[in-house]
Write a protein that holds these residues in place. Structure first.
Motif, mmCIF file in Angstrom:
data_model
loop_
_atom_site.group_PDB
_atom_site.id
_atom_site.type_symbol
_atom_site.label_atom_id
_atom_site.label_comp_id
_atom_site.label_asym_id
_atom_site.label_seq_id
_atom_site.Cartn_x
_atom_site.Cartn_y
_atom_site.Cartn_z
ATOM 1 N N SER B 202 0.834 -1.201 0.000
ATOM 2 C CA SER B 202 0.000 0.000 0.000
ATOM 3 C C SER B 202 0.866 1.247 0.000
ATOM 4 O O SER B 202 0.457 2.296 -0.477
ATOM 5 N N ARG B 242 -0.873 -1.385 -4.167
ATOM 6 C CA ARG B 242 -1.630 -2.644 -3.965
ATOM 7 C C ARG B 242 -1.732 -3.424 -5.275
ATOM 8 O O ARG B 242 -2.732 -4.079 -5.542
ATOM 9 N N HIS B 263 -8.588 -3.926 1.201
ATOM 10 C CA HIS B 263 -8.185 -3.259 2.445
ATOM 11 C C HIS B 263 -9.361 -2.547 3.102
ATOM 12 O O HIS B 263 -9.189 -1.902 4.125
#
Lengths: 89, 998
Positions: B202, B242, B263
């Protein structure tokens, strides 16, 4: 997925094409006598080469033209593509 | 316990946002920006699961994609997903996860008995044990293994999430946003190249997030943040986090999986859960970095033993301590960086360095900070079952063979660094033959195979300065070649600490009298002893050793185990590592969910659904549909409580007695124009076409070059140089390609054009003795009498103001017509036919009645023209022209095709005139003959004859010509049926074909 240069449309992804086999095979002329051996070679017998190979593809989801593609069957490298009417050099 | 391992000020998490989550039913708290792993470690949880084979306790080993242990079952928004790495899963509020591969619980796992039975479970155990007796496999062994194996449970519910596919083209795809990815992306972007920069995590920045370096006057992280925000502003750059580039395929096609919503507690409306990117890149820069490798020692799988880089990442990124009494075990300087980070956070580590007298800036710094260091020391074994409690350590001799006295030191974690392994997966997948780099004991990419270059640590370059220099240069050069544009980027000043060389030490010898398990592959429980057994049993090729022992075969694909496995094999075999070679790297680099691979092509979306213009009418009139290729066709029109059998019988009977109408839009239609059109037809069809007059249709059969029937249909001469060809629904596309093949490649001299017109015309077949009466009412201005429109005639007509084509052709064997109008008038035509047809008791009929009608007439169709039959087999030999050559003719004189007892289509009637014959059944002479009972033929199509009110089937039967009148048996082992039958002519109804001409 291969990236094939259609001589009419340019670079296109393999999923627009369908494979059509050995491009060096010539259909015997209609109405001419032909031996069993020669006919069987035309219909069935193909070489399964590793290396450079001229093959037919049809740009099915594009211009619908049959084209000739020189491809290395081992590495998938494509060297040259030709229109249907162009002779393999 | 409230995050007692959480540090106060350090890390990139948001301490203002507390998130709650559950693990194995227990509630915990973490922060926004945590991974599930970091949040659990913050709470002191280190027991995550059980190992695959021995059910030994499992903790955390890494902090990212390389994690072999911490695999959990995830629950999110009412769905569950297995095989989720806790180190990769970002924490969200309400997350729930459970351990896998343990029963009844992770704390007390019955399977752990395998740990004590391990002497009986060596490498190849399954291959050796479950071989006999054969009958035990399905009932005993297989269910047992099924239950024992597995890393979670797949949901059997329909996945409601959406997954998308995206196709993208770019000049440069850069995989990984560490220093090399950022530098090369920046240089390329400045040159105007279209760049995609992909980062798996991320956060962008890779090692810059955790290393103590300065670039320009900024810290590594600040520099990375600056570059990323600049790149995000540039219109020619796509920056994706990601997003894992997991596969490198032919012709620079790469596939990337973007975890769009994983997420989040719930996928946002109109967003996909994941997106799969197919990226065709002109150039690929692989900046995938490197993964720290472990050192092998006793019980090195105990929870609390982890990579030293992971321990550092947990501190610097997540503000979490993996232990408060750490032991660092290293053969290089990386371990010192972790130790220094511990020290800075108020924790006193102990360093064991396998080297005897290393000197470097980093080591000096550690010494200055008063960190305890023991040189020439190794960890012999970790002690503790569910968590490291202490370590047995010993001095090791210079030749690394002899251990000194064993000492026991207390510790709660062991951070291991065995140097770094470049991540060469993508390069290797591209076809790049890797080479071994002696300096770093690892494989690096060799000569580029496709348009790919590997940068930085992935290429074995471990200093930041060199990495950045190289990456700026390559990014600039590669992009300049594409854009012809060069914007010089000034190279920043780099401050980093110099390292000394690492020790080529990777495995601690066993002390005398001890038999600790020393694991190589942590996910598959492959220990040093397993590899030794495999080699002792004669396995030599590394590929065979891999399969026999399962080394590197788990979901982590040996990211931390492969090289140590190779080291071991080469040591035993007395070879160098490059001579052993490595196993093939195959995509995907990390597991990809099936949903992402399938994308939107789920259920009815897997293929387009084609509907005729009359579809809504069929729906409104209780049609029950059937898939015919990609078309939906009415199978029957349900009235009241009718079932398929009753409805189709009623519809077929009505065609025989009154008139019926059937939607035949789906038939393939090809428009053929040009002065040589007749010549083309004459060459591809088996019968003669040169003399077909305008306004006439003809039935034709097409062969493949090998003599097998390809398709049949009628072709009508609309005008001098204009023909309308029909094909079967299923073969429409193939026939068009077939014609194009001959026109473009074989007979380019023919002046003909062909184009599909299937979708341009809506078709209705009107069949039955009253069809002419109906036609007269539909076309009052046309002469549709038997003289005006004879059998196989064609005319154009006016259907209440709509232009129509009328063909007098019949598939049902009745007097019949086919009316075509332009597609957008299809529904109008249909409603008119129904409306006007009412007085003649018209009924629509579906494909089931259509089949009944053609079967009892003996008209062959797809089930007989199945790609295995020649014209003779279908009693179509009368259509073979003797005067001309045609495609496939030369093949028909082959011996098997001309055999006296060649198969032929026949009719089959059950002797009791009652029992329905299952399609696909076999025909045999003697129902009681011993198996294998010689098969004489097979049932190709079955119906209930409405003409005679008894079952009737078509069959392809050996020597069918001479079998009429014979009594045989139909056998269907599937339906457990034996039916005595009589062979009759395939033309069961109206054998002379009088009705169609009436």
């Amino acid at each position: 997925m291969l990236h094939i240069k259609c001589p009419h449309c340019g670079m296109r992804s393999q999923n627009e094409f369908s494979y059509g086999g050995d491009a060096s095979v010539k259909r015997p002329e209609l109405g001419k006598d032909i031996s069993d051996q020669d006919w069987n070679n035309f219909v069935y017998n193909r070489k399964s080469l590793r290396g450079k190979h001229w093959e037919l593809w049809q740009h099915l989801a594009g211009c619908r033209q049959w084209i000739k593609v020189e491809r290395d069957t081992g590495s998938h490298e494509i060297f040259k593509t030709l229109k249907a009417e162009e002779e393999i050099s | 316990m409230t995050q007692s391992f959480r540090l106060k000020d350090i890390g990139l998490i948001n301490r203002n946002k507390k998130l709650s989550f559950k693990f194995n039913g227990k509630k915990y708290y973490g922060y926004e920006g945590d991974s599930l792993a970091s949040a659990l470690i913050a709470n002191g949880v280190h027991l995550i699961g059980r190992s695959f084979k021995y059910h030994r306790p499992r903790g955390f080993f890494g902090a990212g994609v390389d994690e072999p242990y911490a695999i959990v079952q995830l629950y999110r928004n009412g769905e569950t997903e297995p095989n989720i790495k806790a180190t990769e899963q970002e924490l969200f509020d309400g997350l729930e996860a459970t351990s896998v591969n343990c029963w009844p619980s992770v704390n007390f796992d019955i399977g752990a008995i395998n740990n004590f039975l391990r002497i009986f479970l060596p490498a190849g155990f399954y291959y050796k044990t479950f071989m006999w007796p054969k009958s035990f496999w399905f009932k005993i062994y297989e269910p047992f293994i099924r239950k024992a194996a597995g890393l979670g449970t797949v949901s059997i519910k329909h996945d409601k999430e959406r997954y998308e596919h995206k196709y993208e083209y770019c000049d440069l795809l850069i995989a990984g946003s560490g220093p090399s990815g950022l530098a090369s992306a920046y240089a390329a972007a400045k040159n105007g190249a279209r760049v995609i920069l992909a980062e798996d995590k991320s956060r962008f920045g890779g090692t810059l997030l955790t290393s103590e370096v300065n670039i320009g006057n900024k810290s590594g992280k600040e520099w990375a943040d600056g570059i990323i925000s600049e790149l995000k502003e540039m219109p020619n750059v796509t920056v994706k986090n990601r997003s894992q580039v997991f596969g490198y395929y032919d012709h620079n096609m790469l596939v990337m999986s973007e975890r769009v919503s994983d997420h989040l507690p719930k996928t946002k409306d109109f967003h996909p859960k994941q997106r799969l990117w197919y990226i065709r890149a002109k150039e690929v820069l692989i900046s995938s970095g490197s993964i720290e490798r472990p050192i092998v020692f006793g019980n090195n799988d105990t929870p609390g033993v982890m990579l030293s880089s992971a321990a550092k990442e947990y501190m610097k990124v997540y503000g979490v301590l993996v232990g408060k009494n750490p032991l660092i075990f290293t053969n290089n300087d990386s371990g010192y960086e972790t130790a220094i980070e511990f020290k800075k956070n108020g924790i006193d580590p102990l360093i064991l360095d396998t080297r005897s007298n290393p000197k470097s800036e980093i080591i000096n710094e550690a010494q200055d900070l008063d960190i305890k260091i023991k040189y020439s020391y190794v960890v012999v074994a970790a002690q503790g079952y569910k968590k490291v409690k202490s370590a047995d350590i010993a001095k090791i001799s210079d030749d690394k063979e002899q251990l000194g006295n064993i000492e026991n030191v207390k510790c709660d974690c062991i951070c291991v660094s065995g140097y770094w392994t470049p991540t060469i997966h993508l390069a290797s997948q591209s076809g790049n033959k890797t080479k071994f780099n002696e300096e770093i004991d690892a494989f690096v990419p060799g000569k580029s195979k496709q348009n790919e270059k590997t940068l930085g640590a992935a290429n074995g370059i471990y200093t930041l300065e060199e990495t950045l220099k190289d990456s700026f240069k390559i990014g600039s050069e590669v992009s300049k070649k594409i854009t012809n544009n060069e914007n010089k980027v000034s190279f920043p000043n780099v401050v980093e600490k110099k390292s000394s060389i690492h020790d080529k030490f990777w495995c601690v010898p066993l002390p005398k009298g001890k038999n600790y398990k020393r694991f190589l592959d942590f996910q598959n429980d492959v220990a040093v002893s397993d590899i030794e057994i495999a080699l002792r049993e004669g396995y030599r090729s590394i590929e065979h050793v891999k399969r026999y022992t399962t080394l590197g075969m788990a979901t982590d694909q040996g990211k931390t185990s492969n090289l140590n496995g190779l080291q071991l094999v080469s040591k035993i075999e007395n070879k160098v590592v490059p001579a052993v070679g490595h196993t093939t790297f195959r995509p995907p680099y990390t597991p990809v969910s099936i949903g992402a691979i399938v994308g939107r092509e789920v259920g009815k979306h897997s293929k387009p659904t084609r509907k005729s213009p009359m579809h809504s009418w069929h729906e409104k009139n209780n049609a029950v549909f059937v898939d015919a290729g990609v078309w939906l066709r009415p199978r029957y029109y349900k009235r009241g409580n009718e079932d398929l059998f009753e409805a189709s019988k009623r519809e077929a009977k009505n065609v025989r007695t009154n008139v019926g109408v059937c939607d035949v839009t789906t038939l393939g239609k090809i428009d053929i124009k040009g002065p040589d059109a007749a010549e083309l037809l004459n060459r591809v069809y088996t019968n003669a076409w040169l003399k077909l007059p305008v306004g006439k249709a003809r039935y034709g059969v097409m062969l493949r070059e090998d003599g097998i029937v390809m398709d049949d249909g009628t072709t009508t001469r609309i005008s001098e140089n204009h023909y309308h060809m029909t094909t079967t629904t299923a073969q429409a596309a193939n026939v068009l390609s077939h014609l194009e093949y001959y026109l473009q490649l074989v007979w380019p001299e023919l002046n003909v054009n062909v184009v599909s017109s299937t979708e341009q015309w809506a078709g209705a077949a009107i069949a039955g003795p009253k069809s002419r009466n109906l036609l007269q009412k539909l076309f009052p201005n046309s002469d549709v009498s038997n003289e005006g429109l004879p059998f196989m005639g064609y005319m154009e007509g006016d259907l209440f103001g709509v232009k129509a084509r009328i063909f007098r052709i019949s598939f049902s064997g009745e007097l019949a017509y086919e009316v075509n109008v332009e597609s957008n008038n299809g529904n109008f035509m249909w409603e008119k036919i129904i409306e006007v047809g009412e007085q003649f008791e018209i009924q629509p009929y579906g494909t089931e009645a259509l089949s009944t009608l053609r079967i009892e007439m003996g008209h062959v169709a797809g089930s007989e023209l199945d790609g295995r039959t020649i014209p003779y087999d279908n009693s179509l030999e009368g259509l073979l022209s003797k005067k001309k050559d045609f495609i496939g003719k030369r093949s028909l004189i082959r011996e098997a095709f001309t055999a006296e007892d060649r198969q032929k289509v026949v009719g089959v009637v059950p002797l009791d005139k009652k029992t329905s014959i299952p399609e696909g059944s076999h025909l045999v002479k003697d129902s009681k003959a011993p198996s294998p009972n010689p098969k004489l033929g097979y049932i190709s199509a079955s119906c209930w004859s409405v003409e005679y009110d008894n079952p009737f089937s078509l069959a392809i039967l050996k020597d069918g010509k001479n079998m009429i009148g014979e009594k045989l048996f139909v056998m269907s082992p599937l339906k457990n049926k034996i039916i005595p039958v009589e062979i009759v002519s395939s033309h069961y109804v109206d054998p002379k074909g009088e009705r169609v001409r009436s």
